[in-house]
Design an enzyme around this catalytic site. Structure first.
Site, PDB file in Angstrom:
ATOM      1  N   SER A 277       0.849  -1.182   0.000  1.00  0.00           N
ATOM      2  CA  SER A 277       0.000   0.000   0.000  1.00  0.00           C
ATOM      3  C   SER A 277       0.888   1.236   0.000  1.00  0.00           C
ATOM      4  O   SER A 277       1.940   1.238   0.627  1.00  0.00           O
ATOM      5  CB  SER A 277      -0.886  -0.012   1.249  1.00  0.00           C
ATOM      6  OG  SER A 277      -1.312   1.298   1.564  1.00  0.00           O
ATOM      7  N   GLU A 290      -7.419 -10.063  -7.322  1.00  0.00           N
ATOM      8  CA  GLU A 290      -8.475  -9.058  -7.528  1.00  0.00           C
ATOM      9  C   GLU A 290      -8.652  -8.737  -9.010  1.00  0.00           C
ATOM     10  O   GLU A 290      -9.774  -8.561  -9.499  1.00  0.00           O
ATOM     11  CB  GLU A 290      -8.141  -7.775  -6.765  1.00  0.00           C
ATOM     12  CG  GLU A 290      -8.205  -7.936  -5.259  1.00  0.00           C
ATOM     13  CD  GLU A 290      -7.633  -6.727  -4.548  1.00  0.00           C
ATOM     14  OE1 GLU A 290      -8.412  -5.846  -4.156  1.00  0.00           O
ATOM     15  OE2 GLU A 290      -6.396  -6.643  -4.407  1.00  0.00           O
TER      16      GLU A 290
END
Ligand code: ARG
Length: 456
Positions: A277, A290
């Site tokens: 992140s 994802e």
């Protein structure tokens, strides 16, 4: 600017038309197919004496030169190069001189483009099928390595019954084998040559469409010239096979997203197949899973977009059909990347067997085994279901641990209570194709054979 049709027109095309109309930016990737189609066409024109052998030689040499220029990036496009077909023919004529002007004899861009797209699609199907075989074999290898480890099986995303991890992985593997079959089945209908259909009606010239089809390696030639130039079923079918494959990958992706969460903790992703992140230092994100999930939306869009384009089109060729290529190319490109990344992610994944088994060891997951214990002793299933359901209700109400309630029950007792012990329920899934060790050992063997039969 001189267009291919300049004879009929007094003025040149408007800028806005040209920008809307040009397909060169996306169809130039079919240059090899376009040159291959022209080679076969020219050879055929020679064999029916529409070109002399010398003219054939000159045009073939020019086609070689043009292909080399396109391959090495030295090809210079000019504004009138509306599409790859126009560009190749223009350049061939520049290099070959007058014999080049005979290249398009008896041919239209309508049969030409259909030929190019079919050739491109055949190669794309072969490439994608190989990647699906690779992913399926990775799942097979992971299933073999999983031994008799198990995890909770779910329905409604609620824990239902324990299943072997190998069983779960192979469930996705079998879906991929069906995808390989679907691509192979679509391929049969791609493998038909439309060259020789002309603009829509064939030709007055003695063309030999069978020879062209054979030279290009097609399994058959078209049967109806109108159908040949207007048929894009093969694109739709290929897109559907890719889309359903994408839907399967999205389901695999979704599970790995869940499994890699702290709450599940069933898997750890390799660093090479996860991302961090930008803000939260502790994060490790399952982006590959994802995107495998997310790309399905795009594939569905490409399929539905093409079907909407095809809907209501009158025979035969309409410029709308130029819209076939971008969704096709995009779906193939998307699938190539997704398959490679997902394969790498699964290949390097580490399964946390302890977390999976701990989660699967809830005694409630063995409730069906208690009911079947009673069935084996003659009780009708509906009654045994009610007996065990009653015990589960009592246990959940705090009247005792399920194991104890079962052990004390007159019709169940200690033998039945032993069925609730960790690791026991999955052992009892013994039927063919079921989730237990003996059935899965057979299944792994059958999967390996089914996969081997599909290796190109
Ligand atoms: N660029 C066109 C396509 O992709 C080629 C066929 C054009 N045919 C025509 N009659 N304008 O479909």
């Amino acid at each position: 600017m001189s267009t291919l049709w300049h004879g009929r027109f007094a003025g040149g095309p408007a800028e806005a038309l040209q920008q809307l109309n040009d397909s060169l930016p996306f169809d130039q990737r079919m240059f090899r197919e376009d040159v291959a189609g022209s080679r076969a066409h020219v050879a055929m024109l020679g064999s029916v004496d529409l070109l002399s052998s010398n003219e054939v030689e000159v045009v073939l040499a020019a086609l070689d030169a043009v292909e080399a220029e396109l391959a090495n990036g030295s090809f210079v496009f000019v504004p009138s190069d509306e599409d790859i077909h126009t560009a190749v023919e223009r350049r061939v004529t520049e290099i070959a001189g007058p014999p080049g002007a005979k290249l398009h004899t008896g041919r239209s861009r309508n049969d030409q483009v259909a030929t190019d797209v079919r050739l491109w699609t055949l190669a794309a199907i072969d490439e994608i099928s190989e990647l699906v075989v690779r992913l399926a074999s990775t799942l097979g290898r992971k299933a073999d390595a999983a031994g008799d480890h198990y995890l909770p099986g779910y329905t409604h995303l609620q824990q239902a019954q324990p299943v072997l991890l190998a069983h779960h992985l192979l469930a996705h593997g079998w879906a991929l084998l069906r995808d390989i079959d679907r691509l192979a089945d679509a391929r049969v209908r791609v493998d038909v040559s439309p060259l020789g259909a002309g603009a829509l009606a064939g030709s007055s010239l003695p063309l030999d469409a069978d020879l062209v089809a054979e030279n290009l390696g097609f399994a058959a030639r078209f049967e109806n010239s109108l159908d040949a130039v207007s048929d894009r079923d093969f694109v739709a079918e290929t897109l559907f096979a890719l889309t359903l494959l994408g839907v399967h990958l999205s389901r695999i992706g979704e599970e790995f997203v869940l499994w890699s969460s702290t709450e599940f903790g069933f898997v750890s992703l390799d660093d090479a197949f996860s991302t961090g992140s930008s803000m939260l230092p502790q994060k490790k994100n399952p982006d590959v899973a994802e995107l495998a999930r997310g790309k399905a939306g795009r594939l569905i869009g490409n399929l539905t977009g093409l079907l909407a384009t095809m809907k209501n089109l009158p025979l035969a060729y309409n410029k709308d059909l130029q819209e076939d290529k971008e969704p096709l190319f995009d779906s193939v490109d998307t699938m190539r990347l997704t398959l490679l990344a997902l394969d790498g992610m699964i290949d390097t994944i580490v399964f946390n067997h302890e977390a999976m088994e701990k989660s699967a060891d809830s005694p409630y997951a063995a409730a069906i085994d208690l009911a079947e214990f009673l069935v084996a002793r003659g009780m009708p299933f509906r009654d045994s279901h009610a007996v065990v359901g009653g015990l589960v209700r009592e246990a959940l109400a705090g009247e005792g641990a399920l194991e104890e309630l079962v052990a004390q029950h007159p019709e169940l007792g200690p033998d039945a209570a032993a069925l609730l012990r960790p690791g026991v329920p999955v052992q009892n899934r013994t039927t063919s194709g079921g989730a237990g060790p003996a059935a899965v050992a057979t299944q792994r063997q059958r999967f390996a054979e089914a996969l081997a039969a599909r290796v190109p």
